[in-house]
Scaffold this active site. Structure first.
Site, PDB file in Angstrom:
ATOM      1  N   HIS A  33      17.722  14.126  76.986  1.00  0.00           N
ATOM      2  CA  HIS A  33      19.009  14.743  76.690  1.00  0.00           C
ATOM      3  C   HIS A  33      19.270  15.930  77.623  1.00  0.00           C
ATOM      4  O   HIS A  33      20.374  16.079  78.148  1.00  0.00           O
ATOM      5  CB  HIS A  33      19.069  15.196  75.225  1.00  0.00           C
ATOM      6  CG  HIS A  33      19.424  14.100  74.293  1.00  0.00           C
ATOM      7  ND1 HIS A  33      18.491  13.226  73.798  1.00  0.00           N
ATOM      8  CD2 HIS A  33      20.617  13.730  73.758  1.00  0.00           C
ATOM      9  CE1 HIS A  33      19.096  12.371  72.998  1.00  0.00           C
ATOM     10  NE2 HIS A  33      20.383  12.647  72.963  1.00  0.00           N
ATOM     11  N   LYS A  67      16.165  11.087  62.076  1.00  0.00           N
ATOM     12  CA  LYS A  67      15.807  11.470  60.712  1.00  0.00           C
ATOM     13  C   LYS A  67      16.227  12.914  60.487  1.00  0.00           C
ATOM     14  O   LYS A  67      16.268  13.717  61.413  1.00  0.00           O
ATOM     15  CB  LYS A  67      14.309  11.270  60.439  1.00  0.00           C
ATOM     16  CG  LYS A  67      13.385  12.191  61.194  1.00  0.00           C
ATOM     17  CD  LYS A  67      11.943  11.945  60.797  1.00  0.00           C
ATOM     18  CE  LYS A  67      11.038  12.901  61.583  1.00  0.00           C
ATOM     19  NZ  LYS A  67       9.637  12.704  61.263  1.00  0.00           N
TER      20      LYS A  67
END
Length: 174
Positions: free
Chosen positions: A36, A101
């Site tokens: 990222h 999550k």
């Protein structure tokens, strides 16, 4: 249980509701922190990124090393909030879904709604089971990062739950 085939059913993501149980099949891309960071640096410098993110789903995961003659390796979700600072750029590039999550920041919930994307969660601690839902896995960019490379994975009936739907409903704030 709702079955979604990516990319064919990408428009169906907007119809999903928070709490829906989904079985994803098709192509998903892995990306964690370092990827990222690299992608956002390239975007901010107006450089070409190594993968077209339009209408893609990013799985916040890094697979274990693949053993010889295996289709996949153990792979489980990582904590999603760590990617929150990069998510606006990913959404601007056209990402339509994320798998991870844990909860997301209020800012990200609003952006997911703005871009009509979806955030899925899957259970942590079941990486060996999730690997049985992978038909093919290959590193396609940033291979020098090992498990943190971008992997294109073909999944079949990959189990997830809609945690944030395209209307901004958040399972963690019910």
């Amino acid at each position: 249980m709702i079955k979604i085939l990516i990319p064919d059913d990408i428009s169906k993501l907007e119809k999903l509701e928070t709490g829906d149980f989904v079985l994803l099949s098709g192509e998903v891309y892995t990306a964690r922190d370092q990827v990222h960071k690299n992608l956002v640096n390239k975007i901010n410098n107006n450089e070409k990124i190594p993968v077209n993110l339009k209408n893609k789903i990013i799985f916040y995961a890094g697979p274990a090393p693949i053993k010889k003659n295996a289709k996949s390796a153990a792979i489980g979700p990582t904590t999603s909030y760590r990617m929150d600072k990069y998510t606006p750029d990913m959404l601007e590039c056209g990402v339509k879904g994320f798998i991870g999550k844990g909860k997301r920041s209020k800012r990200i919930v609003k952006l997911i709604k703005k871009y009509k994307a979806v955030y899925f969660i899957t259970v942590g601690g079941i990486a060996a089971y999730l690997s049985t839902k992978i038909e093919k896995m290959e590193a396609i960019a940033y291979k020098n990062l090992g498990p943190e490379a971008i992997y294109r994975i073909k999944v079949k009936d990959f189990p997830c739950i809609v945690a944030i739907d395209s209307d901004g409903n958040d399972i963690f704030n019910r």
